[in-house]
Write a protein that holds these residues in place. Structure first.
Motif, mmCIF file in Angstrom:
data_model
loop_
_atom_site.group_PDB
_atom_site.id
_atom_site.type_symbol
_atom_site.label_atom_id
_atom_site.label_comp_id
_atom_site.label_asym_id
_atom_site.label_seq_id
_atom_site.Cartn_x
_atom_site.Cartn_y
_atom_site.Cartn_z
ATOM 1 N N THR A 169 0.859 -1.192 0.000
ATOM 2 C CA THR A 169 0.000 0.000 0.000
ATOM 3 C C THR A 169 0.889 1.234 0.000
ATOM 4 N N SER A 170 0.504 2.245 -0.771
ATOM 5 C CA SER A 170 1.093 3.572 -0.593
ATOM 6 C C SER A 170 -0.046 4.592 -0.562
ATOM 7 N N LYS A 171 0.317 5.857 -0.339
ATOM 8 C CA LYS A 171 -0.748 6.853 -0.158
ATOM 9 C C LYS A 171 -0.393 8.170 -0.836
ATOM 10 N N ILE B 139 -16.558 15.130 -4.760
ATOM 11 C CA ILE B 139 -17.578 14.058 -4.738
ATOM 12 C C ILE B 139 -16.948 12.800 -5.338
ATOM 13 N N ALA B 140 -17.125 11.688 -4.668
ATOM 14 C CA ALA B 140 -16.476 10.463 -5.163
ATOM 15 C C ALA B 140 -17.359 9.749 -6.175
ATOM 16 N N ARG B 141 -16.775 9.398 -7.319
ATOM 17 C CA ARG B 141 -17.521 8.631 -8.319
ATOM 18 C C ARG B 141 -17.255 7.140 -8.150
ATOM 19 N N HIS B 142 -16.151 6.837 -7.460
ATOM 20 C CA HIS B 142 -15.799 5.431 -7.294
ATOM 21 C C HIS B 142 -15.873 5.072 -5.813
ATOM 22 N N LYS B 143 -16.555 3.988 -5.516
ATOM 23 C CA LYS B 143 -16.666 3.565 -4.108
ATOM 24 C C LYS B 143 -15.287 3.134 -3.613
ATOM 25 N N PRO B 144 -14.855 3.635 -2.447
ATOM 26 C CA PRO B 144 -13.551 3.184 -1.936
ATOM 27 C C PRO B 144 -13.575 1.680 -1.657
ATOM 28 N N VAL B 145 -12.432 1.051 -1.835
ATOM 29 C CA VAL B 145 -12.314 -0.384 -1.577
ATOM 30 C C VAL B 145 -11.924 -0.601 -0.117
ATOM 31 N N VAL B 146 -11.024 0.270 0.365
ATOM 32 C CA VAL B 146 -10.561 0.169 1.755
ATOM 33 C C VAL B 146 -10.693 1.547 2.402
ATOM 34 N N ASN B 147 -11.221 1.567 3.620
ATOM 35 C CA ASN B 147 -11.247 2.798 4.403
ATOM 36 C C ASN B 147 -10.252 2.625 5.545
ATOM 37 N N GLN B 148 -9.095 3.312 5.452
ATOM 38 C CA GLN B 148 -8.069 3.173 6.508
ATOM 39 C C GLN B 148 -8.285 4.295 7.509
ATOM 40 N N VAL B 149 -8.613 3.924 8.741
ATOM 41 C CA VAL B 149 -8.959 4.911 9.769
ATOM 42 C C VAL B 149 -8.286 4.540 11.083
ATOM 43 N N GLU B 150 -8.199 5.521 11.970
ATOM 44 C CA GLU B 150 -7.697 5.209 13.307
ATOM 45 C C GLU B 150 -8.684 4.260 13.984
ATOM 46 N N CYS B 151 -8.172 3.201 14.568
ATOM 47 C CA CYS B 151 -9.049 2.253 15.264
ATOM 48 C C CYS B 151 -8.226 1.431 16.250
ATOM 49 N N HIS B 152 -8.706 1.357 17.468
ATOM 50 C CA HIS B 152 -8.067 0.575 18.538
ATOM 51 C C HIS B 152 -9.091 0.510 19.668
ATOM 52 N N PRO B 153 -8.843 -0.232 20.731
ATOM 53 C CA PRO B 153 -9.881 -0.357 21.759
ATOM 54 C C PRO B 153 -10.353 0.964 22.369
ATOM 55 N N PHE B 154 -9.547 2.020 22.345
ATOM 56 C CA PHE B 154 -10.035 3.315 22.853
ATOM 57 C C PHE B 154 -10.849 4.077 21.798
ATOM 58 N N LEU B 155 -10.822 3.611 20.554
ATOM 59 C CA LEU B 155 -11.618 4.217 19.465
ATOM 60 C C LEU B 155 -12.118 3.057 18.608
ATOM 61 N N ALA B 156 -13.155 2.382 19.116
ATOM 62 C CA ALA B 156 -13.536 1.079 18.545
ATOM 63 C C ALA B 156 -14.219 1.209 17.182
ATOM 64 N N GLN B 157 -14.803 2.362 16.859
ATOM 65 C CA GLN B 157 -15.352 2.640 15.520
ATOM 66 C C GLN B 157 -16.447 1.651 15.126
ATOM 67 N N HIS C 93 -4.293 9.817 1.307
ATOM 68 C CA HIS C 93 -3.815 9.768 2.688
ATOM 69 C C HIS C 93 -4.811 10.435 3.637
ATOM 70 N N TRP C 94 -5.155 11.657 3.346
ATOM 71 C CA TRP C 94 -6.190 12.357 4.114
ATOM 72 C C TRP C 94 -7.080 13.036 3.081
ATOM 73 N N PRO C 95 -8.256 12.466 2.835
ATOM 74 C CA PRO C 95 -9.082 13.000 1.745
ATOM 75 C C PRO C 95 -9.780 14.302 2.144
ATOM 76 N N MET C 96 -8.976 15.358 2.273
ATOM 77 C CA MET C 96 -9.495 16.629 2.771
ATOM 78 C C MET C 96 -10.149 17.492 1.703
ATOM 79 N N ALA C 97 -9.997 17.104 0.443
ATOM 80 C CA ALA C 97 -10.467 18.011 -0.603
ATOM 81 C C ALA C 97 -11.987 17.989 -0.760
#
Ligand code: NAP
Length: 267
Positions: free
Chosen positions: A78-80, A120-138, A113-117
Motif C-alpha cells: 500500500t502507498s498513499k 464528490i467520489a464517483r468510485h466507491k472506496p475499496v478500503v477505508n483506513q482509519v484510526e481504530c483501537h480499543p479506545f476508538l472502537a469505531q 492519505h487524508w481525503p481533505m479536498a
C-alpha cells in the motif's frame, strides 16, 4: 506462519496483519521490513509522506523479484497520495514517484492519505483506513462500511504510543491493566491481544514496529481466539478517543510538492 486475509470488493485478498512504517526513520525501516518479510509478513503499509519509501524499497529489492525469496505477487503493498497532490494533474506523478522509490511496477492499494479536498467520489472506496483501537472502537463506522462492502483497515492499531505529540500521563493502551489482565489469561502480550481483537472483527491492521522481536510477535496471533465475552469486554473500553489529530499551525512551513500549488503560490 500462515496468514488470515480480508477479501476486498475487488476480489483482492489483503493479509489481515501488515507492517506499519510511519515514524520508522530511514535508518531503521529497511531492517524492519526485512525482519517483517523474513517472519512471514506479506503486507507493508507505506506512504510518500513517511519520507522513507526509498528505504522500504531497499529492503524490497533484497527480498522480492526474480531469483529472490519472494515474488512480487506474494506481497500486498500500500502507498498513499499526500494532501498536496490531490489535483488530477498531480496524481499520476505522485504515484509514479512512490513506485520508483519502492522499486516496484505496481501497488496493490493506493489510498488518499487524508481525503481533505471533499470532492464528490464517483468510485466507491475499496478500503477505508482509519484510526481504530480499543479506545476508538469505531463500531458504527465498521457496520456502515461492512454493509457497503468497504473493508476497514485500522491505523494506529496499538494506540500509537510513539506518536510525536503524546504527552506524559496520557493513558497508554498497551499499558491498560484490563488489557494486560486479558493478555495474562491467554499467555499473550497486550499487543497480541489487541491485534487478535482487530483480526477477529474482520479488520485489517498494520502495527508499526522497528523491533524484530515485536515484529515477529505481532504476527503470532493466529494460535489463540478471544471469547465473545472478551471481544465485547475489549470493545467496552471504547472512549471515542482519537489520538491522531492533524493540526496545522499558521506559522508552519507547508511543503508545496504539488505542481498546481507551486504554480498558484510560488509565481
Ligand atoms: P501503532 O502501530 O499503534 O504503535 C506503534 C508503536 O507500538 C511503536 O512505538 C512500536 O514500538 C510499539 N509496538 C509495536 N509492537 C509492539 C509490541 N508487540 N509490544 C510493545 N510495543 C509495540 O502506531 P502507528 O505507527 O501510529 O500506526 C501503525 C501504522 O498505521 C503506521 O506506521 C502507518 O503505516 C499507518 N498509519 C496511517 C495513517 C493514515 O493517515 N492513513 C495514520 C497513522 C498511521 P517500536 O517501533 O519501537 O517497536
Amino acid at each position: 506462519m500462515s496468514c488470515t486475509y480480508v477479501t476486498l470488493s475487488t476480489g483482492q485478498m489483503i493479509p489481515s496483519v501488515g507492517l506499519g512504517t510511519w515514524k520508522s526513520v530511514p535508518a531503521q525501516v529497511k531492517q524492519a521490513v526485512l525482519a517483517a518479510l523474513d517472519n512471514g509478513y506479506r503486507h507493508i503499509d507505506c506512504a510518500a509522506a513517511y519520507s522513507n519509501e526509498e528505504n522500504v524499497g531497499e529492503a524490497l529489492r533484497e527480498r522480492v523479484g526474480p531469483g529472490k525469496s519472494l515474488k512480487r505477487e506474494e506481497l500486498f503493498l500500500t502507498s498513499k497520495l499526500w494532501n498536496t497532490e490531490h489535483h488530477p494533474d498531480d496524481v499520476e506523478a505522485a504515484c509514479r514517484r512512490s513506485l520508483t522509490h519502492l522499486g516496484v511496477s505496481y501497488l496493490d492499494l493506493y489510498l488518499m492519505h487524508w481525503p481533505m479536498a471533499f470532492d464528490i467520489a464517483r468510485h466507491k472506496p475499496v478500503v477505508n483506513q482509519v484510526e481504530c483501537h480499543p479506545f476508538l472502537a469505531q463500531q458504527q463506522l465498521l457496520t456502515h462500511c461492512r454493509d457497503r462492502g468497504v473493508a476497514v483497515a485500522a491505523y494506529s492499531p496499538l494506540g500509537s504510543p510513539d506518536r510525536p505529540w503524546a504527552s506524559p500521563g496520557e493513558p497508554v493502551l498497551m499499558g491498560d491493566p484490563r488489557i494486560k489482565e486479558i493478555a495474562r489469561q491467554y499467555g499473550k502480550t497486550a499487543a497480541q491481544v489487541i491485534i487478535r481483537w482487530h483480526v477477529q472483527r474482520g479488520i485489517i491492521c498494520i502495527p508499526k514496529s522497528i523491533t524484530p522481536s515485536r515484529i515477529q510477535q505481532n504476527l503470532q496471533v493466529l494460535d489463540f481466539q478471544l471469547t465473545d465475552e472478551d471481544m465485547k469486554l475489549i470493545e467496552s473500553f471504547n472512549r471515542n478517543e482519537r489520538l491522531i489529530i492533524p493540526t496545522v499551525e499558521a506559522s508552519a512551513t507547508i511543503f508545496l510538492t504539488s505542481n498546481t500549488l507551486k504554480k498558484k503560490y510560488l509565481q
